[in-house]
Design a protein around this motif. Sequence first.
Motif, PDB file in Angstrom:
ATOM      1  N   ALA A  95       0.809  -1.183   0.145  1.00  0.00           N
ATOM      2  CA  ALA A  95       0.166  -0.141   0.022  1.00  0.00           C
ATOM      3  C   ALA A  95       1.410   1.325   0.186  1.00  0.00           C
ATOM      4  CB  ALA A  95      -0.776   0.225   1.035  1.00  0.00           C
ATOM      5  N   ILE A  96       2.045   1.022   0.608  1.00  0.00           N
ATOM      6  CA  ILE A  96       3.235   2.665   0.538  1.00  0.00           C
ATOM      7  C   ILE A  96       3.575   2.952  -0.515  1.00  0.00           C
ATOM      8  CG2 ILE A  96       4.932   3.178   1.376  1.00  0.00           C
ATOM      9  CD1 ILE A  96       2.961   3.060   4.012  1.00  0.00           C
ATOM     10  N   MET A  97       4.192   1.769  -1.057  1.00  0.00           N
ATOM     11  CA  MET A  97       4.357   2.148  -2.383  1.00  0.00           C
ATOM     12  C   MET A  97       3.339   2.368  -3.293  1.00  0.00           C
ATOM     13  SD  MET A  97       8.145   1.378  -1.927  1.00  0.00           S
ATOM     14  CE  MET A  97       8.173   1.174  -0.872  1.00  0.00           C
ATOM     15  N   ASP A  98       2.530   1.965  -2.899  1.00  0.00           N
ATOM     16  CA  ASP A  98       0.874   2.563  -4.286  1.00  0.00           C
ATOM     17  C   ASP A  98       0.961   3.939  -3.751  1.00  0.00           C
ATOM     18  OD1 ASP A  98       1.110  -0.197  -5.374  1.00  0.00           O
ATOM     19  OD2 ASP A  98      -0.390  -0.941  -4.825  1.00  0.00           O
ATOM     20  N   ASP A  99       1.107   4.331  -2.403  1.00  0.00           N
ATOM     21  CA  ASP A  99       0.275   5.591  -2.618  1.00  0.00           C
ATOM     22  C   ASP A  99       1.650   6.271  -3.004  1.00  0.00           C
ATOM     23  OD1 ASP A  99      -1.783   4.573  -0.975  1.00  0.00           O
ATOM     24  OD2 ASP A  99      -0.452   5.541   0.682  1.00  0.00           O
ATOM     25  N   ILE A 100       2.959   6.165  -2.903  1.00  0.00           N
ATOM     26  CA  ILE A 100       4.077   6.428  -3.319  1.00  0.00           C
ATOM     27  C   ILE A 100       3.501   6.774  -5.446  1.00  0.00           C
ATOM     28  CG2 ILE A 100       6.528   6.620  -4.892  1.00  0.00           C
ATOM     29  CD1 ILE A 100       7.495   5.779  -1.362  1.00  0.00           C
ATOM     30  N   ASP A 101       3.539   5.817  -5.962  1.00  0.00           N
ATOM     31  CA  ASP A 101       3.562   5.817  -7.427  1.00  0.00           C
ATOM     32  C   ASP A 101       1.853   7.073  -7.748  1.00  0.00           C
ATOM     33  OD1 ASP A 101       3.514   5.276 -10.010  1.00  0.00           O
ATOM     34  OD2 ASP A 101       1.775   3.166  -9.656  1.00  0.00           O
ATOM     35  N   GLU A 142       2.339  10.111  -9.585  1.00  0.00           N
ATOM     36  CA  GLU A 142       1.793  10.186 -11.053  1.00  0.00           C
ATOM     37  C   GLU A 142       0.599  11.450 -11.004  1.00  0.00           C
ATOM     38  OE1 GLU A 142       2.011   8.969 -14.384  1.00  0.00           O
ATOM     39  OE2 GLU A 142       3.340   7.502 -13.214  1.00  0.00           O
ATOM     40  N   GLU A 143       0.506  11.597 -10.304  1.00  0.00           N
ATOM     41  CA  GLU A 143      -0.566  13.050 -10.208  1.00  0.00           C
ATOM     42  C   GLU A 143       0.180  14.000  -9.702  1.00  0.00           C
ATOM     43  OE1 GLU A 143      -3.257  15.730  -6.150  1.00  0.00           O
ATOM     44  OE2 GLU A 143      -2.466  13.431  -6.335  1.00  0.00           O
ATOM     45  N   VAL A 144       1.067  14.106  -8.846  1.00  0.00           N
ATOM     46  CA  VAL A 144       2.430  15.120  -8.912  1.00  0.00           C
ATOM     47  C   VAL A 144       3.156  15.514  -9.990  1.00  0.00           C
ATOM     48  CG1 VAL A 144       3.831  14.894  -8.507  1.00  0.00           C
ATOM     49  CG2 VAL A 144       3.595  16.914  -7.338  1.00  0.00           C
ATOM     50  N   ARG A 145       3.783  14.961 -11.182  1.00  0.00           N
ATOM     51  CA  ARG A 145       4.352  15.084 -12.310  1.00  0.00           C
ATOM     52  C   ARG A 145       3.327  15.408 -13.199  1.00  0.00           C
ATOM     53  NH1 ARG A 145       3.873   9.577 -16.350  1.00  0.00           N
ATOM     54  NH2 ARG A 145       6.013  10.417 -16.534  1.00  0.00           N
ATOM     55  N   GLN A 146       2.123  15.700 -13.391  1.00  0.00           N
ATOM     56  CA  GLN A 146       1.305  16.037 -13.898  1.00  0.00           C
ATOM     57  C   GLN A 146       1.226  18.148 -14.427  1.00  0.00           C
ATOM     58  OE1 GLN A 146       0.707  14.501 -17.028  1.00  0.00           O
ATOM     59  NE2 GLN A 146       1.256  12.705 -15.946  1.00  0.00           N
ATOM     60  N   THR A 147       1.051  18.233 -12.442  1.00  0.00           N
ATOM     61  CA  THR A 147       1.046  19.640 -12.405  1.00  0.00           C
ATOM     62  C   THR A 147       2.496  20.706 -12.846  1.00  0.00           C
ATOM     63  OG1 THR A 147       1.725  19.698 -10.306  1.00  0.00           O
ATOM     64  CG2 THR A 147       0.127  18.948 -10.321  1.00  0.00           C
ATOM     65  N   PRO A 197      11.988   2.571 -10.591  1.00  0.00           N
ATOM     66  CA  PRO A 197      12.480   2.178 -11.433  1.00  0.00           C
ATOM     67  C   PRO A 197      12.172   3.510 -12.351  1.00  0.00           C
ATOM     68  CG  PRO A 197      12.260   0.657 -10.680  1.00  0.00           C
ATOM     69  CD  PRO A 197      11.471   0.953  -9.585  1.00  0.00           C
ATOM     70  N   LYS A 198      10.992   3.381 -12.701  1.00  0.00           N
ATOM     71  CA  LYS A 198      10.127   4.318 -13.646  1.00  0.00           C
ATOM     72  C   LYS A 198      10.372   5.734 -13.043  1.00  0.00           C
ATOM     73  CE  LYS A 198       6.006   5.043 -12.926  1.00  0.00           C
ATOM     74  NZ  LYS A 198       4.604   5.383 -12.565  1.00  0.00           N
ATOM     75  N   MET A 199      10.197   6.294 -11.877  1.00  0.00           N
ATOM     76  CA  MET A 199      10.783   7.281 -11.428  1.00  0.00           C
ATOM     77  C   MET A 199      12.463   8.283 -11.932  1.00  0.00           C
ATOM     78  SD  MET A 199       8.858   8.676  -7.706  1.00  0.00           S
ATOM     79  CE  MET A 199       9.501   7.480  -6.723  1.00  0.00           C
ATOM     80  N   VAL A 200      12.829   7.778 -11.311  1.00  0.00           N
ATOM     81  CA  VAL A 200      14.897   7.084 -11.558  1.00  0.00           C
ATOM     82  C   VAL A 200      14.952   7.841 -13.198  1.00  0.00           C
ATOM     83  CG1 VAL A 200      16.949   6.962 -11.179  1.00  0.00           C
ATOM     84  CG2 VAL A 200      15.150   6.758  -9.921  1.00  0.00           C
TER      85      VAL A 200
END
Length: 220
Positions: A22-28, A32-37, A198-201
């Motif tokens: 759940a923690i990793m899913d929250d980070i994801d 995904e939310e913040v990178r679009q702003t 991996p996706k973020m980096v």
Amino acid sequence: MPDEEGFFGEYGGQIIPPELKAIMDDIDRAYEEVRQTKEFKDELASLYADYVGRPSPIFHARRLSEQQGGAQIFLKREDLNHTGAHKINHCLGEALLAKFMGKTKVLAETGAGQHGVALATACSLVGIECEIHMGEIDIEKEHPNVTKMKILGCKLVPVSCGTRTLKDAVDSAFEEYLKDPQNFFYAIGSVVGPHPFPKMVRDFQSIVGKEARVQFLEKQ
């Protein structure tokens, strides 16, 4: 790629304890939310340009090219970035994400110290607590980077167990992270670890290739 489960083909995913799912899913979701702003993209772009010193230049290594007898070799001078490596690229992105999520502390391990210096710099810049775990042997070998991390205000935790190097620093930092994953953020510096890291980096480091493409086209 990656797909919804974090796989790049047959690699990737989340090989983690169920309590961290759940923690990793929250980070994801937060990423995904913040990178679009516009606010996040503008702040990161501004820091890259005005703090890191991007774009890093392309240098034609003429003598090396001649010596190798064929290919023309160009160097993307990431060593000229503030803190002296490419690591500041993802550290700024992850520190901003941690602040957006309301985390109270960013954790990481370091070996030679470059990741630790970059993350301590990023955390100091955005205003969030930073804790770096480092093996005692590496601390002895990398005194200049240790000094920089302390000057930047991070908490440096010496690791005395096992080999007293990077492997044990990873274990130590992760143990600390597991004490309060709701409020702590583990900053991973390579395209490893559970999805979405991996996706973020990959995304944060893509600035290198994007710049290089523009620079090479300009040189044609």
